[in-house]
Design an enzyme around this catalytic site. Structure first.
Site, short mmCIF file in Angstrom:
data_model
loop_
_atom_site.label_atom_id
_atom_site.label_comp_id
_atom_site.label_asym_id
_atom_site.label_seq_id
_atom_site.Cartn_x
_atom_site.Cartn_y
_atom_site.Cartn_z
N HIS A 1 0.76 -1.26 -0.02
CA HIS A 1 -0.09 0.01 0.03
C HIS A 1 0.93 1.35 -0.11
O HIS A 1 1.94 1.07 0.18
CB HIS A 1 -0.84 0.17 1.22
CG HIS A 1 -0.14 -0.03 2.47
ND1 HIS A 1 0.39 1.04 3.08
CD2 HIS A 1 -0.15 -0.99 3.47
CE1 HIS A 1 0.99 0.92 4.29
NE2 HIS A 1 0.67 -0.48 4.53
N CYS B 1 3.74 -4.52 6.53
CA CYS B 1 3.39 -4.30 5.25
C CYS B 1 4.54 -4.01 4.42
O CYS B 1 5.69 -3.43 4.78
CB CYS B 1 2.14 -3.38 5.30
SG CYS B 1 0.73 -4.05 5.91
#
Length: 387
Positions: free
Chosen positions: A308, A326
């Site tokens: 992301h 992440c």
């Protein structure tokens, strides 16, 4: 239940002449009525078993078993011609008509009704009908209730492909704790492959605690571009290829090494493209590390690993892995990456500092198994099937 005899109207030949005198023509004995028995009878038959039709004398030529909607149960006549058995079970809550014919052109018919299932099992399928997905997307089926009769269920699952792709079903536990069966090709799909999945489960018994299936399921999808992603934890770079050709290298910052905030490694798959979502660290066991809206989010595991945009971490892109697990990148890179990526694209993380591979059911982790290891998870022969 006890079987019942089905009687057709007697078909007889006429004798010649009238009165008591003989005309010289031989008298023809009338044929005996055709009699068959069916293993399922009545209005409250237990579903989940095959239909069997047996002829008392002679041989069966044809048997047809249809439900109220006209759908036919396929079946076969035995080599000796005495018995017909359906290839599929009678479904719950259905009304069936049985029509049989022998080799003498006599016929008989009857009907029966099955009772509703005490407990119904259902499935969730990961690929919607009409989708185009990346080359790593497996077919994944998650069951609402336990499946003890895995082999019987797997027999009713069929994958057909336009290029005879080799693949196999494998049983695992989903991240939710439910039973799950996936079909994975031996190698990544070829671009342009058309895939059809048939789940002929209506009337199949899941086994203890699972209940009966009360419908069939199916889906069809197409394999899109051969687009692959690799994140190197050592170089802090993410490389993208398409059809084997390098497309872009993106500086990233992945999970912080040495604890819960490290990234998962190994072969993963882009599961969903979720866009702008709220990420709360407390929902993934990381206390109050963060709670914010995050753009261009693409899920890699059920436990919460994403790729992301992470503009708050810009100083570390390409320099240090400092995220909570992440793979973060700039807004501009994330926007472009999100736009071009497909659900089902392979996403591999290599290098040092990870916390290892996620469990198979925590996403689509079957690509971390060898082909022989994956085939061994089939409930049938453990050998591959060509779709």
């Amino acid at each position: 239940m006890a079987s019942t005899a089905l009687l057709a109207a007697a078909l007889t030949a006429c004798s010649g002449g009238s009165g008591g005198g003989s005309t010289g023509e031989a008298e023809l004995k009338p044929k005996a009525d055709m009699a068959v028995s069916v293993n399922l009878t009545g209005d409250q038959v237990k579903a989940g078993q095959p239909v069997t039709v047996t002829i008392a004398e002679g041989k069966l030529a044809q048997v047809k078993v249809t439900d109220a909607k006209g759908a036919e149960l396929p079946g076969k006549i035995s080599d000796d011609g005495r018995t017909w058995t359906s290839e599929r079970n009678a479904a719950p809550g259905a009304e069936y008509k049985v029509e049989a014919q022998n080799t003498e052109s006599q016929s008989a018919s009857t009907q029966f009704k099955t009772s509703a299932a005490d407990k119904v099992n259902k499935v969730s399928i990961n690929v919607p009908k009409g989708s185009t997905v990346g080359v790593a997307m497996p077919v994944s089926i998650v069951f609402d209730n336990p499946v003890a009769n895995k082999a019987e269920v797997e027999k009713q699952l069929k994958v057909t492909t336009s290029d005879n792709t080799e693949g196999s079903w494998g049983w695992i536990k989903d991240y939710s704790g439910n039973d799950r069966v996936d079909w994975r090709p031996k190698d990544y799909w070829k671009s342009g492959t058309d895939v059809k999945v048939e789940m002929n489960l209506n009337g199949v018994d899941s086994g203890k605690g699972g209940g009966l299936f009360a419908k069939d399921y199916n889906t069809e999808f197409k394999i899109g571009k051969d687009r692959r992603i690799e994140v190197n934890l050592d170089t802090k770079k993410m490389s993208v290829t398409e059809d084997g050709q390098a497309q872009k290298t993106i500086p990233v910052s992945a999970g912080t090494p040495g604890g819960k905030k490290a990234s998962w490694s190994g072969k993963m798959v882009i599961m969903t493209k979720e866009g702008t979502i709220r990420m709360d660290s407390q929902t993934v066991g990381l206390d109050d590390a963060y709670d914010k809206m995050v753009d261009y989010s693409m899920r890699l595991t059920w436990s919460g690993m994403y790729a992301h945009a992470a503009p708050w971490n810009a100083g570390n892109f390409g320099r240090a892995n400092t995220s909570s697990g992440c793979v973060g990148m700039s807004d501009a890179d994330a926007e472009d990456f999100f736009a071009k990526s497909q659900i089902g694209d392979p996403f591999e993380v290599v290098g040092s500092g990870s916390k290892g591979n996620a469990d198979i059911g925590n996403g689509y982790g079957e690509w971390n198994l060898s082909w022989d290891q994956w085939k061994a998870k089939s409930a049938l022969t453990g050998t591959a099937q060509n779709g």
